[in-house]
Design a protein around this motif. Structure first.
Motif, short mmCIF file in Angstrom:
data_model
loop_
_atom_site.label_atom_id
_atom_site.label_comp_id
_atom_site.label_asym_id
_atom_site.label_seq_id
_atom_site.Cartn_x
_atom_site.Cartn_y
_atom_site.Cartn_z
N GLY A 66 80.00 87.32 37.34
CA GLY A 66 79.53 88.40 36.47
C GLY A 66 80.58 89.48 36.38
N ASP A 98 81.80 84.91 33.64
CA ASP A 98 80.76 85.69 32.97
C ASP A 98 80.20 84.82 31.85
OD1 ASP A 98 80.37 89.06 33.14
OD2 ASP A 98 79.41 88.03 31.45
N SER A 127 80.07 92.56 41.55
CA SER A 127 79.67 93.97 41.62
C SER A 127 78.60 94.22 40.58
CB SER A 127 80.88 94.89 41.41
OG SER A 127 81.52 94.64 40.19
#
Ligand SMILES: C[S@@+](CC[C@H](N)C(=O)[O-])C[C@H]1O[C@@H](n2cnc3c(N)ncnc32)[C@H](O)[C@@H]1O
Length: 258
Positions: free
Chosen positions: A41, A65, A105
């Motif tokens: 991500g 992603d 994160s």
């Protein structure tokens, strides 16, 4: 759920300032002498921009992603990285071969516990997950609806964001529990945003998003609350609770993957 590049750019400096430095240093060590880092991500590459100056130039970056536009920005920011347009729900397709550190994160509050269990079952290397929202918010000056809006926002955080019913504010506790149940060593540290009037643009975007989310779950005063907060942003401060986690496999499992 799509994440706007403008929002990710606004939050990047606050994220960088908030990361727990001790855990960050331990994660860098855990990546080993020839790091191969997988960022789940990755968005526009915020984590890479934070970690890259601390790692050898030869570090190999794999960025994952499911949003091509964000990946394109990340690719231009980190030209030597490999870009993977993938759904992290498909853990079997993650490019884990030879990876020495998995990181992410602002992601764990979006995922489910069953996904965490699947990920944990496929990992044999340290996992460093930074900046998961933990449910705590506090403003100065206070407004009467702060608590009610926070409660409503936290309910919204537990809704499905595309990966199943989200862990939201429980993500750190559940991540710790999942990995500890498999014998991993876990360390958690606080990485709260501390925003002052100098972060006015981020505060405005933040309270607008919080107000909208709180409205969606039925908090009647949330829109007015957000308007008051926007007006107050030039002289407000706030703390937004986040946590960083580093989990390390038991010694007998510590080797490059699959
Ligand atoms: C809150 S953003 C964080 C982005 C980046 N890590 C950062 O700190 O700026 C969450 C990221 O997860 C990505 N994401 C959400 N669901 C995903 C999925 N199912 N598979 C892959 N990426 C996903 C989003 O596109 C977005 O880039």
């Amino acid at each position: 759920m799509a994440f706007a590049a403008t929002w990710l750019a606004l939050r990047e400096p606050a994220d960088r300032a908030a990361r727990d430095q001790t855990l960050l240093g331990q994660a860098i060590q855990a990546a080993g002498p020839s790091p191969v880092v997988l960022d789940l991500g990755c968005g526009t590459g915020s984590t890479v921009r934070t970690l890259r100056p601390l790692l050898p130039e030869t570090t190999e970056w794999r960025l994952v992603d499911n949003d091509q536009e964000l990946l394109d920005i990340a690719a231009s920011a980190v030209p030597s990285s490999s870009i993977h347009l993938l759904d992290i729900l498909d853990t079997a397709s993650l490019p884990l071969d030879g990876v020495t550190l998995v990181t992410c994160s602002a992601l764990l509050d979006l995922v489910t516990e069953s996904w965490l269990r699947e990920l944990a079952a496929s990992l044999r290397v340290p996992f460093y997950a930074a900046l998961s929202y933990d449910g705590f918010m506090k403003w100065e000056p206070e407004l009467p609806l702060d608590h009610a809006v926070t409660e409503a926002f936290n309910r919204h955080q537990r809704r499905d964001k595309g990966l199943g019913p989200a862990l939201g504010p429980d993500s750190s506790a559940r991540t710790t529990a999942v990995f500890e149940s498999l014998g991993w060593r876990t360390e958690v540290a606080t990485s709260n945003w501390q925003l002052g009037p100098d972060s006015e643009a981020l505060q405005v975007a933040l309270v607008e998003g919080i107000g909208q989310a709180a409205s969606e779950v039925g908090e009647a005063g949330a829109t007015e609350w957000a308007e008051q907060r926007v007006a107050a942003a030039p002289h407000s401060a706030c703390v937004i609770g986040h946590a960083d986690i580093l989990v390390t496999p038991p010694p007998e499992d510590s080797h490059a993957l699959r």
